[in-house]
Design an enzyme around this catalytic site. Structure first.
Site, PDB file in Angstrom:
ATOM      1  N   SER A  23       1.971   2.155  -7.241  1.00 41.51           N
ATOM      2  CA  SER A  23       1.224   1.061  -7.319  1.00 41.51           C
ATOM      3  C   SER A  23       0.225   0.786  -7.452  1.00 41.51           C
ATOM      4  CB  SER A  23       2.695  -0.303  -7.021  1.00 41.51           C
ATOM      5  OG  SER A  23       1.907  -0.022  -5.368  1.00 41.51           O
ATOM      6  N   ARG A  75      -2.285  25.449   4.797  1.00 34.85           N
ATOM      7  CA  ARG A  75      -2.763  23.821   4.184  1.00 34.85           C
ATOM      8  C   ARG A  75      -3.921  24.784   3.626  1.00 34.85           C
ATOM      9  NH1 ARG A  75      -1.763  19.228   5.375  1.00 34.85           N
ATOM     10  NH2 ARG A  75      -0.189  19.444   7.154  1.00 34.85           N
ATOM     11  N   ASN A 117      -9.535   5.834   0.678  1.00 33.50           N
ATOM     12  CA  ASN A 117      -8.136   6.078   0.967  1.00 33.50           C
ATOM     13  C   ASN A 117      -7.411   4.728   0.919  1.00 33.50           C
ATOM     14  OD1 ASN A 117      -5.595   6.785   1.885  1.00 33.50           O
ATOM     15  ND2 ASN A 117      -5.820   6.090   3.884  1.00 33.50           N
ATOM     16  N   HIS A 119      -4.810   2.072   3.015  1.00 36.52           N
ATOM     17  CA  HIS A 119      -3.676   2.259   4.859  1.00 36.52           C
ATOM     18  C   HIS A 119      -3.273   1.025   5.226  1.00 36.52           C
ATOM     19  CE1 HIS A 119      -1.986   4.263   8.022  1.00 36.52           C
ATOM     20  NE2 HIS A 119      -2.709   3.203   9.046  1.00 36.52           N
ATOM     21  N   THR A 151     -12.830  10.336   6.076  1.00 37.87           N
ATOM     22  CA  THR A 151     -13.960  11.024   6.572  1.00 37.87           C
ATOM     23  C   THR A 151     -12.666  11.963   7.818  1.00 37.87           C
ATOM     24  OG1 THR A 151     -13.677   9.419   8.539  1.00 37.87           O
ATOM     25  CG2 THR A 151     -15.671   9.751   7.438  1.00 37.87           C
ATOM     26  N   LEU A 154      -8.015  11.387  10.777  1.00 34.81           N
ATOM     27  CA  LEU A 154      -7.164  10.176  10.302  1.00 34.81           C
ATOM     28  C   LEU A 154      -7.291   9.095  10.312  1.00 34.81           C
ATOM     29  CD1 LEU A 154      -4.331  11.055   8.707  1.00 34.81           C
ATOM     30  CD2 LEU A 154      -3.243  11.012  10.629  1.00 34.81           C
TER      31      LEU A 154
HETATM   32  C1  GRF Z   1       0.852   2.110   0.485  1.00 29.59           C
HETATM   33  O1  GRF Z   1       1.359   1.434   1.066  1.00 29.59           O
HETATM   34  C2  GRF Z   1      -0.551   2.385   1.211  1.00 29.59           C
HETATM   35  O2  GRF Z   1      -1.563   1.482   1.703  1.00 29.59           O
HETATM   36  C3  GRF Z   1       0.030   4.079   1.769  1.00 29.59           C
HETATM   37  O3  GRF Z   1       1.013   4.491   0.426  1.00 29.59           O
HETATM   38  C4  GRF Z   1       1.372   3.275  -0.039  1.00 29.59           C
HETATM   39  C5  GRF Z   1       1.164   3.932  -1.039  1.00 29.59           C
HETATM   40  O4  GRF Z   1       2.446   3.227  -2.411  1.00 29.59           O
HETATM   41  N1  GRF Z   1      -0.852   4.452   1.899  1.00 29.59           N
HETATM   42  P1  GRF Z   1       1.951   2.713  -3.993  1.00 29.59           P
HETATM   43  O5  GRF Z   1       2.723   4.626  -3.904  1.00 29.59           O
HETATM   44  O6  GRF Z   1       0.494   2.704  -4.667  1.00 29.59           O
HETATM   45  O7  GRF Z   1       2.811   1.715  -3.998  1.00 29.59           O
END
Ligand code: GRF
Length: 227
Positions: A23, A75, A117, A119, A151, A154
């Site tokens: 999304s 990894r 990223n 979060h 970075t 995490l």
């Molecule tokens: C989101 O909550 C994002 O913050 C986290 O993973 C989720 C991803 O949601 N890192 P989507 O796949 O973008 O709907």
């Protein structure tokens, strides 16, 4: 958003990495298609073949790649393959949008200052998983989401932009997550826009610069909305 000066430079090449619904990817696609985001999403890469975000990308005519982590012995070897794949598309920015893998320091270093990223917490609170439940368990009055440069640490890279939401009576993790996700869809395109238009960068000291000013705290969407 429309107040930036017109920019004649080519759109920024972007690679988006996903594992699931996508999304946030959709929010970027929508902003790009609305003419609000000068980026060219050259590829969407998923480590899961069943990620719905791949369908979203295909619907938008964006090239998709699946690079499953299964079958890679380590990894490091997966990330080497990912780096090689990314190199094919030469992105100026790599956007992690629900990519549920921890990256090796080598991959992170390759995109230093060019990888974002998002979060779902008000970092530095609640790095890692289950952020919404943790905010509820702690009795927090507010929660939210953060865009940050990636970075080695995490969810610990320099923070760029946050949006806050109130925790409401009767909230459970799902309801709270939905409210946070709405805000994610606002702040991710905005942060990417700042980067794509040259307003935002990471300096050599690892500080976030927005319009030439050091951000000691992340920008807050509520303040920007008031501007
Ligand atoms: C989101 O909550 C994002 O913050 C986290 O993973 C989720 C991803 O949601 N890192 P989507 O796949 O973008 O709907």
């Amino acid at each position: 958003m429309a107040s930036d000066p017109p920019d004649k430079s080519p759109p920024l090449a972007v690679a988006v990495l996903i594992s699931g619904s996508g999304s946030n990817l959709q929010a970027l696609i929508d902003a790009q298609q609305a003419g609000e985001l000068p980026i060219d999403i050259r590829v969407v890469i998923s480590n899961r073949a069943d990620a719905y975000g791949l369908t979203r990308a295909a619907n938008a005519g964006i090239e998709t790649k699946v690079l499953s982590h299964k079958g890679f012995p380590s990894r490091a070897e997966y990330d080497q393959a990912l780096a090689a794949l990314l190199r094919e598309f030469d992105p100026g920015l790599v956007v992690l949008a629900g990519f549920m893998r921890i990256l090796t320091p080598e991959l992170v270093a390759r995109f230093h200052g060019r990888m974002f990223n998002i979060h779902p917490s008000l970092l530095p609170k609640y790095p890692g998983l289950h952020t919404h439940q943790r905010a509820l368990d702690a009795g927090d009055a507010e929660h939210g989401a953060t865009v940050h440069f990636v970075t080695d640490e995490l969810d610990g890279g320099p923070r760029v932009l946050q949006a806050r939401v109130p925790v409401l009576p009767g909230d459970d993790a799902e309801r709270l997550a939905a409210r946070v996700l709405e805000q994610e869809h606002r702040i991710y395109p905005l942060a990417v826009r700042w980067f794509a238009t040259g307003r935002l960068r990471l300096d050599h000291a690892g500080r976030v610069l927005l319009d030439g000013r050091v951000l000691t705290e992340p920008a807050d969407l509520a303040d920007i909305a008031r501007d």
